[in-house]
Design a protein around this motif. Structure first.
Motif, PDB file in Angstrom:
ATOM      1  N   ASN A   1       0.721  -2.375  -7.671  1.00  0.00           N
ATOM      2  CA  ASN A   1       0.790  -3.557  -7.067  1.00  0.00           C
ATOM      3  C   ASN A   1      -0.584  -4.341  -6.518  1.00  0.00           C
ATOM      4  O   ASN A   1      -0.505  -5.083  -5.812  1.00  0.00           O
ATOM      5  N   GLU A   2      -1.661  -3.877  -7.146  1.00  0.00           N
ATOM      6  CA  GLU A   2      -3.110  -4.167  -6.584  1.00  0.00           C
ATOM      7  C   GLU A   2      -3.223  -5.611  -6.765  1.00  0.00           C
ATOM      8  O   GLU A   2      -3.799  -6.321  -5.740  1.00  0.00           O
TER       9      GLU A   2
ATOM     10  N   PRO B   1       0.245   2.838  -6.151  1.00  0.00           N
ATOM     11  CA  PRO B   1      -0.406   2.072  -7.399  1.00  0.00           C
ATOM     12  C   PRO B   1       0.694   1.286  -8.314  1.00  0.00           C
ATOM     13  O   PRO B   1       1.836   1.514  -8.149  1.00  0.00           O
TER      14      PRO B   1
ATOM     15  N   VAL C   1       0.850  -1.192   0.065  1.00  0.00           N
ATOM     16  CA  VAL C   1       0.015   0.097  -0.327  1.00  0.00           C
ATOM     17  C   VAL C   1       0.850   1.148   0.089  1.00  0.00           C
ATOM     18  O   VAL C   1       0.513   2.222  -0.674  1.00  0.00           O
TER      19      VAL C   1
ATOM     20  N   GLU D   1      -1.211  -8.032  -6.272  1.00  0.00           N
ATOM     21  CA  GLU D   1      -0.511  -8.701  -5.140  1.00  0.00           C
ATOM     22  C   GLU D   1      -0.918  -8.443  -4.101  1.00  0.00           C
ATOM     23  O   GLU D   1      -1.472  -9.144  -2.929  1.00  0.00           O
ATOM     24  N   ARG D   2      -1.835  -7.072  -3.629  1.00  0.00           N
ATOM     25  CA  ARG D   2      -2.461  -6.954  -2.473  1.00  0.00           C
ATOM     26  C   ARG D   2      -3.822  -7.688  -2.387  1.00  0.00           C
ATOM     27  O   ARG D   2      -4.201  -8.327  -1.527  1.00  0.00           O
ATOM     28  N   LEU D   3      -4.423  -7.815  -3.647  1.00  0.00           N
ATOM     29  CA  LEU D   3      -5.441  -8.704  -3.595  1.00  0.00           C
ATOM     30  C   LEU D   3      -5.267 -10.222  -3.321  1.00  0.00           C
ATOM     31  O   LEU D   3      -6.116 -10.535  -2.473  1.00  0.00           O
TER      32      LEU D   3
END
Length: 140
Positions: free
Chosen positions: A87-88, A85, A81, A90-92
């Motif tokens: 790396n969404e 922006p 985080v 991988e966050r998911l």
């Protein structure tokens, strides 16, 4: 004017503790472990000043930890985080993996609740009839 003041009223560590349910010691731990998105600014006297954004993030962290997210995963999520922006996905993946673990825990707890409810019913039925017969008795 401090950065904390530019994002609304600066909050003391005690106020943040009240809002998040974290102890002052836990808040210091979260800061030491790098679990905050932005820096915690300090007054000239060295007192921490938090922003409402810090509180919002900490409330998310509290729920993730309460639901059993490993500290290493929370650190990784925080890092992602903080990077912004790009790396969404991988966050998911991190959040979805955690959601699946939580759902498995909920399923296991529901199975436990079912057994407990059944046993409560057995005892209630026997007690209502005034009988202890049929209930487990550890004495011979």
């Amino acid at each position: 004017m401090t950065t904390a003041e530019t994002h609304g009223k600066a909050l003391s560590i005690g106020e943040v503790s009240e809002r998040t349910g974290l102890s002052v010691h836990a808040l210091r731990f979260y800061e030491r472990e790098g679990l905050l998105i932005g820096p915690v600014h300090r007054t000239p006297g060295g007192r921490r000043q938090y922003t409402s954004s810090n509180v919002d993030w900490l409330q998310i962290c509290v729920k993730l930890r309460e639901s059993g997210m490993p500290l290493s995963d929370l650190k990784r999520f925080t890092e992602l985080v903080r990077q912004g922006p790009g790396n969404e996905a991988e966050r998911l993946r991190l959040l979805d993996d955690h959601r699946q673990r939580v759902e498995a825990q909920i399923q296991a707890l529901e199975e436990c609740r079912s057994v407990i409810a059944w046993k409560v019913d057995v005892y209630a039925e026997h007690l209502a009839r005034g009988e202890a017969g049929g209930l487990w008795d550890p004495t011979p």
